[in-house]
Write an enzyme that holds these catalytic residues in place. Sequence first.
Site, mmCIF file in Angstrom:
data_model
loop_
_atom_site.group_PDB
_atom_site.id
_atom_site.type_symbol
_atom_site.label_atom_id
_atom_site.label_comp_id
_atom_site.label_asym_id
_atom_site.label_seq_id
_atom_site.Cartn_x
_atom_site.Cartn_y
_atom_site.Cartn_z
ATOM 1 N N ASP A 38 -34.588 12.010 3.847
ATOM 2 C CA ASP A 38 -33.689 12.648 4.321
ATOM 3 C C ASP A 38 -33.111 13.658 3.281
ATOM 4 O OD1 ASP A 38 -33.121 12.070 6.900
ATOM 5 O OD2 ASP A 38 -31.462 10.851 6.421
ATOM 6 N N LYS A 59 -31.629 16.636 7.385
ATOM 7 C CA LYS A 59 -30.706 16.661 8.558
ATOM 8 C C LYS A 59 -29.390 17.211 7.773
ATOM 9 C CE LYS A 59 -30.780 15.140 12.467
ATOM 10 N NZ LYS A 59 -31.381 16.080 13.045
ATOM 11 N N MET A 171 -17.891 13.032 6.390
ATOM 12 C CA MET A 171 -18.367 14.518 6.780
ATOM 13 C C MET A 171 -17.040 15.277 7.220
ATOM 14 S SD MET A 171 -21.718 13.501 9.154
ATOM 15 C CE MET A 171 -20.840 11.724 9.274
#
Length: 254
Positions: A38, A59, A171
């Site tokens: 990742d 991502k 996030m």
Amino acid sequence: MKRATGKVVLLGAGPGDLELLTLKAARQLQAAEVLLLDELVNPDIVSLAPQAQVVRVGKRGGCKSTPQDFIQRLMRRYALQGRRVVRVKGGEVLLFGRAGEEIRYLQQHGIAVEVVNGISSALAAAASLNVSLTHRQHCRGVTLVTAHAQDHSEPDWQALAATGTTLAIYMGMSRIGSLNQALLQHLPATTPVAVVQWASTPQERRLLSTLATLEADAGAAGMGSPAIILVGEAMAESEGFVCPDMNDPVAIHA
């Protein structure tokens, strides 16, 4: 003779400090034949997988990313070749990492899956601040929530504020303004907040603030992603926090 179907290990690489990897994670990396890496994983982790083919499948919010369907098909392809696949995710595998989709996909295709947990960024951030997320004098527990839902909707901040828990918000930096204003509608402006960017790494930065000035303080400090936002009275126990009714209520640590 056809080689038997391999397996896929979903492995949590933690927030960045490789010393936080579990012994089980280290053994899985050592045995890996294919490493699907990742974006936010410490790139030095490849040194722990000396025999693995490394495939980067990054991502990251707001950036060009490898499609999820493509990643799943890659895992299936390598596993059907009989290879030992380790899918390396930042933080903890089972928190906001699309592990549910990947587990279901692999199981539907008859491929064995194993999960190896990692340290989540919320826990690493709390450790950096020397603060308990569940300090019994301040809260009833901790709630892990993402500010970036698949349908781009906002969480139910009123319900979350009513839980009496420390809010660990993942996030959230790209929408810190709306997040800040929403929380101010349901929590006191003096509520302590900590923001930790790149927790556990040499690039780590920490911001201590309150809901009254969170957006402005984060902007002035240049705080960005990846970062965890910790909201609640327990954050008042953070090293360097100054009570907001005193002078200079914000502490920033590079």
